[in-house]
Every structure is written in structure tokens, then in C-alpha cells.
Write an enzyme that holds these catalytic residues in place. Structure first.
Site, PDB file in Angstrom:
ATOM      1  N   ARG A 186       0.840  -1.123  -0.036  1.00 42.52           N
ATOM      2  CA  ARG A 186       0.104   0.061  -0.147  1.00 42.52           C
ATOM      3  C   ARG A 186       0.802   1.275  -0.071  1.00 42.52           C
ATOM      4  O   ARG A 186       0.142   2.542  -0.194  1.00 42.52           O
ATOM      5  CB  ARG A 186      -0.763  -0.309   1.175  1.00 42.52           C
ATOM      6  CG  ARG A 186      -2.289  -0.871   1.016  1.00 42.52           C
ATOM      7  CD  ARG A 186      -2.869  -1.268   2.370  1.00 42.52           C
ATOM      8  NE  ARG A 186      -2.355  -2.219   3.231  1.00 42.52           N
ATOM      9  CZ  ARG A 186      -2.610  -2.109   4.475  1.00 42.52           C
ATOM     10  NH1 ARG A 186      -3.242  -1.503   5.002  1.00 42.52           N
ATOM     11  NH2 ARG A 186      -1.943  -2.845   5.148  1.00 42.52           N
TER      12      ARG A 186
ATOM     13  N   TYR B 115      34.755  27.855 -13.836  1.00 34.70           N
ATOM     14  CA  TYR B 115      34.464  26.863 -14.774  1.00 34.70           C
ATOM     15  C   TYR B 115      34.846  27.340 -16.263  1.00 34.70           C
ATOM     16  O   TYR B 115      34.189  28.327 -16.805  1.00 34.70           O
ATOM     17  CB  TYR B 115      32.908  26.561 -14.696  1.00 34.70           C
ATOM     18  CG  TYR B 115      32.885  25.080 -15.395  1.00 34.70           C
ATOM     19  CD1 TYR B 115      33.524  24.060 -15.210  1.00 34.70           C
ATOM     20  CD2 TYR B 115      31.542  25.216 -16.243  1.00 34.70           C
ATOM     21  CE1 TYR B 115      33.084  22.755 -15.839  1.00 34.70           C
ATOM     22  CE2 TYR B 115      31.285  23.838 -16.931  1.00 34.70           C
ATOM     23  CZ  TYR B 115      32.108  22.734 -16.663  1.00 34.70           C
ATOM     24  OH  TYR B 115      31.674  21.624 -17.443  1.00 34.70           O
TER      25      TYR B 115
ATOM     26  N   ARG C  30      26.589  26.451  -0.434  1.00 31.56           N
ATOM     27  CA  ARG C  30      26.715  25.182  -0.893  1.00 31.56           C
ATOM     28  C   ARG C  30      27.873  24.508  -0.176  1.00 31.56           C
ATOM     29  O   ARG C  30      28.574  25.051   0.572  1.00 31.56           O
ATOM     30  CB  ARG C  30      26.823  24.985  -2.480  1.00 31.56           C
ATOM     31  CG  ARG C  30      25.411  25.515  -3.088  1.00 31.56           C
ATOM     32  CD  ARG C  30      25.774  25.624  -4.412  1.00 31.56           C
ATOM     33  NE  ARG C  30      26.314  24.668  -5.186  1.00 31.56           N
ATOM     34  CZ  ARG C  30      26.864  24.727  -6.050  1.00 31.56           C
ATOM     35  NH1 ARG C  30      26.975  25.740  -7.154  1.00 31.56           N
ATOM     36  NH2 ARG C  30      27.390  23.467  -6.947  1.00 31.56           N
TER      37      ARG C  30
ATOM     38  N   TYR D  22       7.570  -4.928  15.248  1.00 34.03           N
ATOM     39  CA  TYR D  22       7.327  -4.900  13.632  1.00 34.03           C
ATOM     40  C   TYR D  22       8.026  -3.764  13.390  1.00 34.03           C
ATOM     41  O   TYR D  22       8.167  -2.623  13.929  1.00 34.03           O
ATOM     42  CB  TYR D  22       5.729  -4.471  13.712  1.00 34.03           C
ATOM     43  CG  TYR D  22       5.043  -5.524  14.087  1.00 34.03           C
ATOM     44  CD1 TYR D  22       5.469  -6.921  14.396  1.00 34.03           C
ATOM     45  CD2 TYR D  22       3.402  -5.587  14.066  1.00 34.03           C
ATOM     46  CE1 TYR D  22       4.540  -8.102  14.496  1.00 34.03           C
ATOM     47  CE2 TYR D  22       2.664  -6.513  14.355  1.00 34.03           C
ATOM     48  CZ  TYR D  22       3.156  -7.817  14.545  1.00 34.03           C
ATOM     49  OH  TYR D  22       2.407  -8.764  14.863  1.00 34.03           O
TER      50      TYR D  22
ATOM     51  N   ASN E 254       1.306   1.710   7.171  1.00 31.88           N
ATOM     52  CA  ASN E 254       1.049   0.729   5.955  1.00 31.88           C
ATOM     53  C   ASN E 254       0.915   1.658   4.713  1.00 31.88           C
ATOM     54  O   ASN E 254       0.860   1.070   3.742  1.00 31.88           O
ATOM     55  CB  ASN E 254      -0.095   0.193   6.352  1.00 31.88           C
ATOM     56  CG  ASN E 254      -0.288  -0.861   7.519  1.00 31.88           C
ATOM     57  OD1 ASN E 254       0.615  -1.595   7.583  1.00 31.88           O
ATOM     58  ND2 ASN E 254      -1.005  -0.451   8.518  1.00 31.88           N
TER      59      ASN E 254
END
Ligand code: UD1
Ligand code: CA
Length: 458
Positions: A15, A387, A333, A101, A227
Site C-alpha cells: 500500500r 568553470y 553550498r 514490527y 501501512n
């Protein structure tokens, strides 16, 4: 008394409609199963932790590499009784097992420990709760004297009276191993789902006069299961609420605890505050007196004392020095180190930059792969052109440099200490210390110039 833990995690999680196995779905930055295993690992007097896998077993196991766990494979999914049997060899010489569980992630070690301490040797323990909406759970059947008779799954309830029972099985059980070994082969799939139910051991225990004791949880939401996506969200909200309350109890100031999410390891000193819609991921460590504005996203960030992060800044993989000020709308960053009292202003992107103490880049810049000294002023619109289309290059800027607005620094490049770069310059060669360096085309004046005019149609 030797106690082993058995975690059932073979379920497919149909599910969830996800490629990812259910027990690896994310809750507060960690997989569901990790929450369960951390609680289990925190229990005292537990010998081994067994995990029963089935669906995507390799992916699950890979995630927990290096953990001290015993893995068992259940092929096919014939029910919770069959799943426990898959680990039987592992716990054969234990006195009792605690069954958990993998999709019930919020149970705390403290609760489980109390449960373990309540159940005596040779007793069968069931964790129960009273739910106003017991749908989906197994009901606890008791006789007139309140003695437990068994657990009935909802689909197998015989009548409305059984369905109306509000005391439910929350799924956690303590089972005596000697008895369990005789019970497991006797479990039959004679039920609506055609599965081998672990819960049927209760009836066997009752018939053999093994004492059955319920441990009723005051707050059954702690045993909420996952679930589907809706339940995952519900559990995430419960988890965040718990997390924020704990942090606030130790002094963290938050404007609205329903609008802050902490998804990882978070630590903070005194007098820190988070405004609304702050999200913290990975490891976020704040010093003292750190103020975090609305909508800020922090991931793997270490922040020194008295830093101010203004709204809507996104900061990842960075260190911010004492008294620094960042934002609004700043993007920092990874591999960036912002010095003490330095300022990063709006629409400034910084990547792999070391920015010295007191340096400022206040408006609209891209600074990447650079080491910038102390007391440097980076004007509006400055770009380190790191770059060349194939490789990244480094820029080195000395202390006390002034870079005029809208300049481009073509890396690799070194700018000497105390240099001034005139606004609008494109700098392609190293800049000496001190003095003024600029590259600018001369300004011209054309007096008798006519603006083009629109053509008229015939
Ligand atoms: C189970 C209980 C129910 C209880 C509820 C609480 C049984 C028969 N029923 O129902 O009384 O109220 O939990 O949440 O136990 N699993 C396996 N292998 C299997 C089947 C299941 O490893 O063959 C694992 C699942 O991955 C899951 C756990 O066991 O982690 C529970 O199974 P699930 O099918 O979700 O049981 P419920 O129907 O929720
Ligand atoms: Ca379930």
C-alpha cells in the site's frame, strides 16, 4: 534470563506504492526500521537482535551494514507466526523473545523496557491499548472475570460485540521460548487471510495455563503503524511533535512547533530560536544565541555563537563563524566556511569558499572554489568564473581586497592583499597587492547620434 528481540520486517508494503521497501521509508531523516532498531538497541539485558526480512532483503541489509544484527529470511509471506518461525533457530537458546514490527517506529526504549520488566519469566506479554477507533487491529478477547482468552483479528471477528471491543493488540509481544517452540508448529492458517497468525499463540497459552498478561499503553499513538502514505505522514507528525517538545523543554525557542521539522541530529546552545518553516536535515549544530529566520533550510551545518540566518536561506555542508550574518535568500553550498562576523547577503551563491573574518558579499554574487581573506568587500554582482567548460579553477583573494561591483574574476587567479578592483572589470591575470586594477573599455560620447525610428507603412 536471556531475552532476544525479533523484528518482523518481511512485509512488502504494497500500500505504499513505492520502489523502496516499506521499512526503508523515511521518518524524520532515518528509515522506519532504524527507529525500531535504535529503540531495541537501547534496551538493557537484551542478548541478540534478530531481523526477519523478505521483500528487498538485500537492500535492507545493505543499509544496516556494520550493525550488530542477526538476519533471517522468510520466503513467502505466510503471516506473522511464520515470520517469527524464520528466526527460531537464532533464538532457540534464549528464554524469551520480544517481538517488534519493523513498521511500528515510534515505540520508545523506555516503554519497551517497562513492558519487559513487567512480564515475568514464563509469562506471555501483550502490549495493548484502548482505541476509540480500533479498526484494523486485533481485538483482545476477555472473559467475564477479565482474564484474556485470545486475540481476534478484525476480519475474523464473529459478531458486532467482538468488533466493538476497543482494547487492541498493538503488535508487540513477549513470548517464552520453550513454550513458543511447541506452539509455532501448531499454528494453523484457518482464518480470513489464510495466514499463520502469531496472535494465535495466545489461545494456546491460555489452554496450557501459561499466564497471559496485558501491558496497556496509556498513549497508544506510540504504537502507530505505517501501512500507507497517509499513515507515514501521521507518524512523521507525531515524531516531529515529540522531537520539538523535547528540544523546547531544553530551551530551544520556536514560534510554532507544528511548522518546524528536524530530520536528523540536531543540537543547540542556549538562546537559539527558529522561526516558522525551518527545516533541519542531517547534522545541524547551533552554538549559543543563533537566530534562524523563516523558511530557512539547513543541512549538515555547524553554526557558531550569535549567528543570524535571515529568511529563506538554503545552507548545506557549511560552517558559519561567530557573529556571521547570512541571507535573506542566500545559498551556501557544501565545503564553505564563512568566517566570524562575515556577511553573505541576498541572492549570493557560495560554493566551496573560505571567506575570512569580517568579509562581506552582500548582493547578487556567485563565489565558487575560492579562498577569500579577511576584511574583503565583494561588490554587487561579482562572479568568480571558476568553470572553463571542462575544468574548475581556483581563485585566491588576499586580505583587505575591495572588488568593485559587476566584476568577473576569471580563474585561476590570485588577487594580492589590499588590492582594489575597479567596478565592471573583467580580470584575467593575477592582480598585484595594493593599487587599483581595472579593465574597462573607455567611455565615449557621440553627440550627433539619432535613435532609430519606426518605419512607416505605405
Ligand atoms: C498485526 C496483528 C494485529 C495487530 C496489528 C498491530 C497479527 C496476525 N496481527 O496485524 O493483531 O493489531 O499487527 O499493528 O499478527 N510480517 C512479516 N511476514 C509476514 C507477515 C507480516 O514479516 O509473513 C511483518 C510485516 O512486515 C509487519 C508485521 O509483520 O512489519 C505486521 O504484519 P501486518 O501484516 O502488517 O499485520 P497487521 O495486519 O497489521
Ligand atoms: Ca501492519
Amino acid at each position: 534470563m536471556i531475552t532476544d528481540v525479533v523484528v518482523l520486517a518481511a512485509g512488502k508494503g504494497t500500500r505504499m506504492y513505492s520502489q523502496r521497501p516499506k521499512v526503508l521509508q523515511d521518518l524524520g531523516g532515518r528509515p522506519l526500521l532504524q527507529h525500531v532498531l535504535e529503540s531495541a538497541g537501547a534496551l538493557s539485558h537484551v542478548r541478540h537482535i534478530h531481523v526477519v526480512l523478505g521483500h528487498c532483503a538485500d537492500a535492507v541489509r545493505a543499509h544496516f551494514e556494520g550493525w550488530n544484527l542477526h538476519w533471517w529470511l522468510q520466503d513467502g509471506q505466510r503471516g506473522t507466526g511464520d515470520a517469527v518461525a524464520a528466526a527460531a533457530e537464532g533464538f532457540a537458546d534464549a528464554q524469551r523473545i520480544l517481538v517488534l514490527y519493523g513498521d511500528v517506529p515510534l515505540l520508545q526504549a523506555k516503554t519497551l523496557q517497562e513492558f519487559l520488566d513487567t512480564i515475568a519469566e514464563r509469562e506471555l506479554g501483550i502490549l495493548t491499548g484502548v482505541l476509540q477507533a480500533p479498526q484494523g487491529y486485533g481485538r483482545i478477547l476477555r472473559d467475564g472475570t477479565d482474564t484474556i482468552l485470545g486475540i481476534r483479528e478484525e476480519r475474523d471477528c464473529r459478531d458486532e460485540d467482538e468488533r466493538r471491543i476497543t482494547e487492541v493488540n498493538l503488535g508487540v509481544m513477549i513470548l517464552p521460548v520453550a513454550e513458543l517452540r511447541s506452539w509455532l508448529p501448531r499454528l494453523q492458517p484457518h482464518n480470513a487471510q489464510g495466514e499463520i497468525y502469531l496472535t494465535d499463540v495466545v489461545t494456546l497459552a491460555v489452554s496450557e495455563r501459561v499466564p497471559v498478561r496485558a501491558f496497556c499503553l496509556a498513549d497508544p499513538t506510540e504504537a502507530s503503524g505505517v501501512n500507507d502514505a497517509l499513515q507515514l505522514e501521521a507518524v512523521e507528525r507525531l515524531y516531529q511533535k515529540r522531537r520539538l517538545e523535547a528540544l523546547m523543554r531544553s530551551g530551544l525557542r520556536v514560534r510554532d512547533r507544528s511548522r518546524v521539522d528536524i530530520r536528523g541530529d540536531f543540537r543547540c546552545g542556549e538562546d537559539c530560536s527558529l522561526d516558522v518553516n525551518v527545516v533541519c536535515e542531517g547534522s545541524v549544530h547551533l552554538g549559543k544565541g543563533v537566530r534562524v529566520g523563516a523558511g530557512v533550510h539547513l543541512k549538515d551545518v555547524s553554526v557558531a555563537d550569535d549567528v543570524e540566518i535571515l529568511p529563506y536561506s538554503v545552507i548545506e555542508g557549511a560552517q558559519l563563524g561567530q557573529g556571521a550574518r547570512v541571507g535573506p535568500f542566500a545559498r551556501i553550498r557544501p565545503r564553505s566556511v564563512i568566517g566570524a562576523a562575515a556577511h553573505i547577503g541576498n541572492f549570493v551563491e557560495v560554493k566551496a569558499v573560505e571567506l575570512g573574518a569580517g568579509s562581506k558579499a552582500n548582493h547578487l554574487s556567485y563565489l565558487g572554489d575560492a579562498r577569500i581573506g579577511a576584511g574583503v568587500n565583494v561588490g554587487a554582482g561579482v562572479i568568480t568564473c571558476n568553470y572553463d567548460g571542462a575544468n574548475k579553477h581556483h581563485t585566491e583573494i588576499g586580505d583587505g581586497v575591495f572588488i568593485g561591483s559587476d566584476s568577473q574574476l576569471i580563474a585561476p587567479l590570485q588577487v594580492g592583499a589590499g588590492a582594489t578592483i575597479g567596478a565592471g572589470s573583467t580580470i584575467t591575470r593575477d592582480v598585484p597587492e595594493g593599487g587599483l586594477t581595472l579593465s574597462r573599455s573607455p567611455q565615449r560620447y557621440v553627440a550627433h547620434w539619432r535613435r532609430p525610428t519606426k518605419k512607416t507603412r505605405d
